[in-house]
Design an enzyme around this catalytic site. Structure first.
Site, PDB file in Angstrom:
ATOM      1  N   ASN A   9       0.873  -1.181   0.000  1.00 19.35           N
ATOM      2  CA  ASN A   9       0.000   0.000   0.000  1.00 19.35           C
ATOM      3  C   ASN A   9       0.905   1.224   0.000  1.00 19.35           C
ATOM      4  O   ASN A   9       1.474   1.589   1.024  1.00 19.35           O
ATOM      5  CB  ASN A   9      -0.899  -0.013   1.244  1.00 19.35           C
ATOM      6  N   LYS A  11       0.117   4.256  -0.333  1.00 21.07           N
ATOM      7  CA  LYS A  11      -0.509   5.450   0.252  1.00 21.07           C
ATOM      8  C   LYS A  11      -0.225   6.660  -0.663  1.00 21.07           C
ATOM      9  O   LYS A  11      -0.108   6.483  -1.870  1.00 21.07           O
ATOM     10  CB  LYS A  11      -0.026   5.647   1.687  1.00 21.07           C
ATOM     11  N   HIS A  94      -9.500   1.148   4.394  1.00 20.86           N
ATOM     12  CA  HIS A  94      -8.254   1.371   5.129  1.00 20.86           C
ATOM     13  C   HIS A  94      -8.497   2.320   6.306  1.00 20.86           C
ATOM     14  O   HIS A  94      -9.287   3.257   6.194  1.00 20.86           O
ATOM     15  CB  HIS A  94      -7.181   1.940   4.198  1.00 20.86           C
ATOM     16  N   GLU A  96      -6.914   4.737   7.394  1.00 20.50           N
ATOM     17  CA  GLU A  96      -6.696   6.158   7.103  1.00 20.50           C
ATOM     18  C   GLU A  96      -7.899   6.749   6.385  1.00 20.50           C
ATOM     19  O   GLU A  96      -8.245   7.914   6.588  1.00 20.50           O
ATOM     20  CB  GLU A  96      -5.396   6.329   6.299  1.00 20.50           C
ATOM     21  N   GLU A 166      -5.714  -4.866  10.137  1.00 21.93           N
ATOM     22  CA  GLU A 166      -4.664  -3.888  10.419  1.00 21.93           C
ATOM     23  C   GLU A 166      -4.996  -3.165  11.713  1.00 21.93           C
ATOM     24  O   GLU A 166      -5.785  -2.217  11.719  1.00 21.93           O
ATOM     25  CB  GLU A 166      -4.580  -2.854   9.288  1.00 21.93           C
ATOM     26  N   GLY A 172       2.388   2.248  10.808  1.00 26.06           N
ATOM     27  CA  GLY A 172       3.353   3.341  10.696  1.00 26.06           C
ATOM     28  C   GLY A 172       4.022   3.692  12.010  1.00 26.06           C
ATOM     29  O   GLY A 172       4.711   4.703  12.120  1.00 26.06           O
ATOM     30  N   SER A 212       3.301  -2.221  10.277  1.00 27.20           N
ATOM     31  CA  SER A 212       4.743  -2.298  10.558  1.00 27.20           C
ATOM     32  C   SER A 212       5.361  -3.655  10.227  1.00 27.20           C
ATOM     33  O   SER A 212       6.242  -4.129  10.941  1.00 27.20           O
ATOM     34  CB  SER A 212       5.030  -1.902  12.015  1.00 27.20           C
TER      35      SER A 212
HETATM   36  P1  13P Z   1       3.000   0.320   7.688  1.00 28.88           P
HETATM   37  O1  13P Z   1       3.515  -0.969   7.117  1.00 28.88           O
HETATM   38  O2  13P Z   1       3.765   1.522   7.222  1.00 28.88           O
HETATM   39  O3  13P Z   1       2.824   0.250   9.174  1.00 28.88           O
HETATM   40  O4  13P Z   1       1.519   0.535   7.071  1.00 28.88           O
HETATM   41  C1  13P Z   1       0.602  -0.500   7.152  1.00 28.88           C
HETATM   42  C2  13P Z   1      -0.585  -0.142   6.342  1.00 28.88           C
HETATM   43  O5  13P Z   1      -1.317   0.767   6.655  1.00 28.88           O
HETATM   44  C3  13P Z   1      -0.825  -0.908   5.117  1.00 28.88           C
HETATM   45  O6  13P Z   1      -2.082  -0.646   4.601  1.00 28.88           O
END
Ligand code: 13P
Length: 250
Positions: A9, A11, A94, A96, A166, A172, A212
């Site tokens: 992803n 982003k 997601h 976010e 997740e 993150g 992560s």
């Molecule tokens: P990270 O791997 O940066 O923690 O992000 C995970 C994520 O949100 C994947 O959709």
């Protein structure tokens, strides 16, 4: 056997030249052919990505879409538009999108239906926040996200669904769920699906872990029996790291 999947992803990262660079590096990597590998550049670079990857087995997916097929929805992109540039898979739900763009379970249910109506595969994301886990409410919350966002689909629709658990507190932050925490939740998710649908469906759906995941922890997480792969944020922006994660299955 369930599909093993590792999806990156991206982003809101990578402009056109960075997309070209990252995908070119990725094409140089040796990737485990038993793993389905997916990348998800931002909308503007999907077509470029599709063309760059056309002759490889790496798939291109989108990070979001609208539930209508066209019309007065300024700034939005539909399933039909994604399909017209070669995209067959979309990430929905997601954390976010839920946190910063107000996407709730009811809206996500409509988006899932739109994706299914267009014969697209959905990578459906969900997971609890830290407060939910501290309060011991994480199982209930995950169940509710599934029930309200996804469980309106029919039995046959499940062949177009991939799940991505997740935990928001692990995204993150550098803090991962322990492999045991991931396994515990993935097993619970399968039990929840078995209750609502059937054991066959629960056993057939791939459930990815996200939060992560890095080259140094992927093998242990992917080694758990109910973890079928990962949804990778930060580490997917480096071709070498992403390849190591793809190749982390035992
Ligand atoms: P990270 O791997 O940066 O923690 O992000 C995970 C994520 O949100 C994947 O959709």
């Amino acid at each position: 056997m369930r599909k093993r999947i590792v999806a990156g992803n991206w982003k809101m990262n990578c402009d056109l030249s960075e997309t070209d660079y990252l995908l070119s590096r990725l094409l140089e990597q040796d990737l485990d052919p038993k793993v389905e590998v997916i990348v998800t550049p931002p909308f503007v670079n999907l077509y470029t990505a599709f063309n760059l990857l056309k002759t490889s087995s790496i798939e291109v997916a989108a990070q979001n879409m609208h539930f209508e097929s066209n019309g007065a929805y300024t700034g939005e992109v539909s399933a039909q538009m994604l399909k017209s540039v070669g995209v067959q898979t979309v990430i929905l739900g997601h954390s976010e999108r839920r946190a910063y763009f107000g996407e709730d379970n009811a809206l996500l249910a409509k988006k899932v239906s739109a994706a299914l109506g267009n014969e697209m595969t959905t990578i459906f994301c969900f997971g609890e926040e830290l407060e939910d886990r501290k309060a011991g409410n994480h199982f209930n919350l995950v169940k509710q996200q599934l029930q309200e966002g996804l469980f309106h689909i029919s039995e046959k629709d499940w062949s177009h669904i991939v799940l991505a658990y997740e935990p928001v507190w692990a995204i993150g932050t550098g803090e991962t769920a322990t492999p045991d925490q991931a396994q515990e939740m993935h097993q619970f998710i399968r039990e929840t699906i078995a209750e609502a649908y059937s054991t066959d469906i629960a056993e057939g759906v791939s459930i990815l872990y996200g939060g992560s995941v890095k080259p140094n922890n992927a093998a242990e997480i992917f080694g758990k029996p109910d973890v079928d792969g990962g949804l990778i944020g930060g580490a997917s922006l480096d071709a070498g790291n992403f390849a190591q994660i793809v190749n982390a299955f035992q």
